[in-house]
Design an enzyme around this catalytic site. Structure first.
Site, PDB file in Angstrom:
ATOM      1  N   ASP A   1       0.654  -1.172  -0.088  1.00  0.00           N
ATOM      2  CA  ASP A   1       0.113  -0.165  -0.057  1.00  0.00           C
ATOM      3  C   ASP A   1       0.738   1.116  -0.033  1.00  0.00           C
ATOM      4  OD1 ASP A   1      -2.436  -1.217  -0.043  1.00  0.00           O
ATOM      5  OD2 ASP A   1      -2.638  -1.383   2.330  1.00  0.00           O
TER       6      ASP A   1
ATOM      7  N   ASP B   1      -6.962  -1.385  -4.769  1.00  0.00           N
ATOM      8  CA  ASP B   1      -8.075  -1.026  -3.812  1.00  0.00           C
ATOM      9  C   ASP B   1      -9.068  -0.054  -4.377  1.00  0.00           C
ATOM     10  OD1 ASP B   1      -6.828  -2.669  -2.170  1.00  0.00           O
ATOM     11  OD2 ASP B   1      -5.678  -0.970  -1.024  1.00  0.00           O
TER      12      ASP B   1
END
Length: 164
Positions: free
Chosen positions: A123, A142
């Site tokens: 991330d 995401d």
């Protein structure tokens, strides 16, 4: 075979491929240029960071003992397969549902690649309000999944002509 790719929802699969490539390229750039655990301030409310998530959204099950890697990998494969079959059965003109399914597939596979190759998801997008609140770091995959989910919900509200 060609009609399956042009006459059905599978013609939208290019969007899944685009999401996967964009996601993996962005993650590779982050891994090459920002050391793990560090970040770069871009604006007063946005940073680029390099963090790992062994769980799912919002680090759900991140503290589990490793089995979640395979659970989420299996879910990504099953969900992608189910959505691809739905796209193969849908006409290409069902653009919103096919767009949505492609985004979910692209995001699921983007994060699946991370789980299989690295054992975690990379991330890197960190939005925050001053230093008081940091939204959970996330990535391009995401975003694709989230946008796809919103489009699936919107598609459910659109009135469809009755089958004749």
């Amino acid at each position: 075979m060609m009609s399956l790719l042009t006459g059905t929802g599978l013609r939208w699969m290019w969007l899944a491929v685009f999401a996967i490539v964009l996601d993996q390229a962005a993650k590779l750039a982050i891994m090459q240029h920002i050391p793990y655990g560090h970040g770069v301030v871009i604006t007063p409310f946005f940073n680029l960071v390099h963090v790992y998530n062994t769980g799912a959204a919002f680090s759900f099950l991140a503290d589990a003992e490793g089995w979640q890697r395979w659970l989420f990998s299996g879910l990504a494969i099953v969900i992608s397969g189910v959505l691809a079959v739905a796209m193969a059965k849908a006409p290409a003109k069902c653009s919103l549902s096919n767009l949505a399914y492609s985004l979910v597939i692209g995001g699921a596979i983007g994060n699946l690649i991370d789980r299989v190759v690295y054992g975690h998801v990379v991330d890197f997008l960190d939005f925050h309000w001053q230093d008081l609140y940091h939204f959970a770091a996330f990535n391009v995959a995401d975003m694709a999944i989230s946008c796809g989910a919103v489009f699936i919900i919107l598609d459910g509200f659109i009135k469809k002509p009755a089958d004749k």
